[in-house]
Design a protein around this motif. Structure first.
Motif, PDB file in Angstrom:
ATOM      1  N   ARG A  53      -3.789   7.661  -4.960  1.00 55.08           N
ATOM      2  CA  ARG A  53      -2.460   8.083  -4.495  1.00 55.08           C
ATOM      3  C   ARG A  53      -1.393   7.755  -5.533  1.00 55.08           C
ATOM      4  O   ARG A  53      -0.360   8.399  -5.596  1.00 55.08           O
ATOM      5  CB  ARG A  53      -2.095   7.351  -3.190  1.00 55.08           C
ATOM      6  CG  ARG A  53      -2.900   7.760  -1.996  1.00 55.08           C
ATOM      7  CD  ARG A  53      -2.764   6.730  -0.897  1.00 55.08           C
ATOM      8  NE  ARG A  53      -3.218   5.430  -1.386  1.00 55.08           N
ATOM      9  CZ  ARG A  53      -3.169   4.300  -0.704  1.00 55.08           C
ATOM     10  NH1 ARG A  53      -2.650   4.286   0.507  1.00 55.08           N
ATOM     11  NH2 ARG A  53      -3.606   3.175  -1.225  1.00 55.08           N
ATOM     12  N   ASP A  54      -1.649   6.735  -6.321  1.00 57.17           N
ATOM     13  CA  ASP A  54      -0.642   6.201  -7.243  1.00 57.17           C
ATOM     14  C   ASP A  54      -0.608   7.033  -8.529  1.00 57.17           C
ATOM     15  O   ASP A  54      -1.448   6.879  -9.419  1.00 57.17           O
ATOM     16  CB  ASP A  54      -1.019   4.737  -7.539  1.00 57.17           C
ATOM     17  CG  ASP A  54      -0.013   4.043  -8.447  1.00 57.17           C
ATOM     18  OD1 ASP A  54       0.745   4.742  -9.155  1.00 57.17           O
ATOM     19  OD2 ASP A  54      -0.004   2.804  -8.444  1.00 57.17           O
ATOM     20  N   SER A  76      -4.320  13.901  -6.842  1.00 57.05           N
ATOM     21  CA  SER A  76      -3.793  12.935  -5.883  1.00 57.05           C
ATOM     22  C   SER A  76      -4.133  13.369  -4.463  1.00 57.05           C
ATOM     23  O   SER A  76      -4.078  14.556  -4.146  1.00 57.05           O
ATOM     24  CB  SER A  76      -2.270  12.880  -6.074  1.00 57.05           C
ATOM     25  OG  SER A  76      -1.684  12.221  -5.005  1.00 57.05           O
ATOM     26  N   ASP A  78      -4.018  11.383  -0.322  1.00 58.01           N
ATOM     27  CA  ASP A  78      -4.098  10.229   0.571  1.00 58.01           C
ATOM     28  C   ASP A  78      -5.270  10.477   1.513  1.00 58.01           C
ATOM     29  O   ASP A  78      -5.277  11.471   2.257  1.00 58.01           O
ATOM     30  CB  ASP A  78      -2.787  10.091   1.351  1.00 58.01           C
ATOM     31  CG  ASP A  78      -2.800   8.865   2.262  1.00 58.01           C
ATOM     32  OD1 ASP A  78      -3.882   8.253   2.439  1.00 58.01           O
ATOM     33  OD2 ASP A  78      -1.725   8.532   2.794  1.00 58.01           O
ATOM     34  N   TYR A  79      -6.241   9.606   1.497  1.00 58.53           N
ATOM     35  CA  TYR A  79      -7.442   9.792   2.307  1.00 58.53           C
ATOM     36  C   TYR A  79      -7.192   9.597   3.805  1.00 58.53           C
ATOM     37  O   TYR A  79      -8.105   9.787   4.603  1.00 58.53           O
ATOM     38  CB  TYR A  79      -8.553   8.865   1.799  1.00 58.53           C
ATOM     39  CG  TYR A  79      -9.483   9.536   0.807  1.00 58.53           C
ATOM     40  CD1 TYR A  79      -9.053  10.574  -0.011  1.00 58.53           C
ATOM     41  CD2 TYR A  79     -10.813   9.139   0.697  1.00 58.53           C
ATOM     42  CE1 TYR A  79      -9.907  11.201  -0.898  1.00 58.53           C
ATOM     43  CE2 TYR A  79     -11.688   9.762  -0.187  1.00 58.53           C
ATOM     44  CZ  TYR A  79     -11.232  10.795  -0.979  1.00 58.53           C
ATOM     45  OH  TYR A  79     -12.093  11.425  -1.845  1.00 58.53           O
ATOM     46  N   SER A  81      -5.125  11.539   5.188  1.00 60.05           N
ATOM     47  CA  SER A  81      -4.628  12.870   5.556  1.00 60.05           C
ATOM     48  C   SER A  81      -5.689  13.944   5.293  1.00 60.05           C
ATOM     49  O   SER A  81      -6.136  14.126   4.159  1.00 60.05           O
ATOM     50  CB  SER A  81      -3.365  13.184   4.729  1.00 60.05           C
ATOM     51  OG  SER A  81      -3.151  14.568   4.648  1.00 60.05           O
ATOM     52  N   ASP A  84      -4.360  16.565   2.829  1.00 55.46           N
ATOM     53  CA  ASP A  84      -4.381  16.096   1.436  1.00 55.46           C
ATOM     54  C   ASP A  84      -5.773  16.256   0.826  1.00 55.46           C
ATOM     55  O   ASP A  84      -5.918  16.684  -0.314  1.00 55.46           O
ATOM     56  CB  ASP A  84      -4.013  14.596   1.383  1.00 55.46           C
ATOM     57  CG  ASP A  84      -2.557  14.383   1.025  1.00 55.46           C
ATOM     58  OD1 ASP A  84      -1.750  15.277   1.329  1.00 55.46           O
ATOM     59  OD2 ASP A  84      -2.240  13.319   0.458  1.00 55.46           O
ATOM     60  N   THR A 116      -5.113   6.799  12.626  1.00 57.04           N
ATOM     61  CA  THR A 116      -4.663   7.873  11.728  1.00 57.04           C
ATOM     62  C   THR A 116      -4.261   9.103  12.547  1.00 57.04           C
ATOM     63  O   THR A 116      -4.363   9.104  13.777  1.00 57.04           O
ATOM     64  CB  THR A 116      -5.780   8.276  10.749  1.00 57.04           C
ATOM     65  OG1 THR A 116      -6.831   8.881  11.507  1.00 57.04           O
ATOM     66  CG2 THR A 116      -6.305   7.088   9.981  1.00 57.04           C
ATOM     67  N   ILE A 126     -10.523   6.710   6.377  1.00 61.08           N
ATOM     68  CA  ILE A 126     -10.362   6.675   4.911  1.00 61.08           C
ATOM     69  C   ILE A 126     -11.705   6.443   4.216  1.00 61.08           C
ATOM     70  O   ILE A 126     -12.037   7.112   3.231  1.00 61.08           O
ATOM     71  CB  ILE A 126      -9.339   5.582   4.513  1.00 61.08           C
ATOM     72  CG1 ILE A 126      -7.947   5.968   5.021  1.00 61.08           C
ATOM     73  CG2 ILE A 126      -9.339   5.340   2.999  1.00 61.08           C
ATOM     74  CD1 ILE A 126      -6.881   4.911   4.828  1.00 61.08           C
TER      75      ILE A 126
END
Ligand SMILES: NC(=O)c1ccc[n+]([C@@H]2O[C@H](COP(=O)([O-])OP(=O)(O)OC[C@H]3O[C@@H](n4cnc5c(N)ncnc54)[C@H](OP(=O)(O)O)[C@@H]3O)[C@@H](O)[C@H]2O)c1
Length: 305
Positions: A53-54, A76, A78-79, A81, A84, A116, A126
């Motif tokens: 993500r970073d 990138s 976010d796991y 989502s 994503d 989540t 995740i």
């Protein structure tokens, strides 16, 4: 290039392997052992797709890989989502011809097990559901003899099998939720291996425990007594470092000795027997189907169950 004895490829005994021309996606490679494995694989000549993500950390890893001659890029997602992860799969499909190695490594031990967007515990979503989704989305992008490598943990050994417990967010401790998600990683890896083999595919799927790494983000989130034990280990020479932790991933990505090996579990670059619960094929099949239901998708490779 001068390599040290702690470099993952040296520890894994694969420093002579030439991975040039191969594309390797390492999820969770902005930091920790994923980053170390990405660098080792880049030094072996592969083009590396860095994920996390970073963005700042991801772009720094890409620059370091480019200096090694790797045609690297950052994706990138976010796991936590689903959207994503789907977009990440689209980005990967658009930017690479084929994936030779997919390392499902992103994840961790979090200090809460919040729910989540799917109403699932964070650890399950995740650490298990997102790698399941990414892998099944990318099946058509895999090279004919691609390798799928999934980071599990020795923590799977203290987890018991209960599909509802894998999915519900509470009242389990974060540690218990983490260990269940790592048991799910082995179930996923083995079920994938079986279905691919039944489909006549030469793609392999294996899982591994990287070692317990003192000072890692992961070890900082361990319950107090285990953390203190981990800190003590950190003072003893020859215990695991992030480089050591990356060795088995690097080995499974690069070594000729695992050509054609599938459905196995490794630690310290050697095949091991996982816990009895992790060898329950009925549970593996159930988890595979349930994961598809939770994502509201058609069961992947359903005809090879
Ligand atoms: N360290 C250990 O002692 C140990 C032991 C056994 C197993 N493991 C396993 O090894 C793997 C890597 O652990 P590590 O110690 O290297 O951890 P780490 O240093 O915290 O790195 C975790 C990586 O996963 C990514 N990540 C975390 N949460 C994410 C999310 N919600 N969405 C997308 N990416 C996410 C992080 O990227 P961003 O921060 O950029 O999102 C980072 O690149 C994990 O699967 C862990 O369970 C670790």
């Amino acid at each position: 290039m001068i390599l040290g004895e702690r470099d993952p490829e040296v520890k894994a005994g694969v420093q002579g392997v030439d991975m040039s021309g191969q594309t390797v996606l390492v999820t969770g490679s902005t930091n920790g052992l994923g980053r170390q494995a990405a660098m080792a694989i880049g030094r072996l000549g592969a083009d590396v797709v860095v994920h996390g993500r970073d963005r700042t950390a991801g772009e720094s890893a890409v620059r370091e890989l480019a200096d090694l001659g790797s045609d690297a890029q950052f994706v990138s997602a976010d796991y936590a989502s689903v959207e994503d992860v789907r977009e990440m799969a689209d980005d990967v499909r658009e930017s690479v011809d084929e994936i030779d190695v997919l390392c499902n490594n992103a994840g961790g031990l979090f200090d809460d097990n919040e729910t989540t967007e799917l109403g699932l515990g964070k650890h399950f979503h995740i650490n298990h559901l997102s790698p399941y989704l990414l892998t099944t989305e990318l099946l058509d992008t895999l090279a004919p003899e691609a390798r799928i490598v999934t980071t599990s943990s020795i923590g799977h050994r203290v987890s018991s099998l209960n599909l509802d417990a894998l999915i519900e967010p509470g009242p389990f401790s974060e540690w218990a939720a983490y260990c269940r998600s790592k048991l799910a990683n082995i179930h996923f890896s083995n079920e994938l291996a079986r279905r691919l083999a039944a489909a006549g595919s030469d793609v392999t799927s294996n899982s591994f425990h990287p070692g317990i790494i003192p000072g890692s983000e992961f070890s900082r989130a361990l319950p107090g007594p285990i953390q203190q034990f981990g800190d003590l280990l950190g003072e003893v020479p020859l215990t695991d470092s992030p480089e050591d932790g990356a060795a088995t991933m690097t080995y499974l990505a690069a070594s000729d000795s695992v050509d054609g090996v599938t459905g196995e579990y490794f630690a310290r670059c050697r095949q091991r027997r996982p816990a009895p619960d992790a060898r329950d094929e009925t549970a593996q099949r159930d988890l595979w189907k349930r994961s598809a239901d939770l994502l509201d998708i058609q069961e992947p490779l359903a005809e090879y169950a």
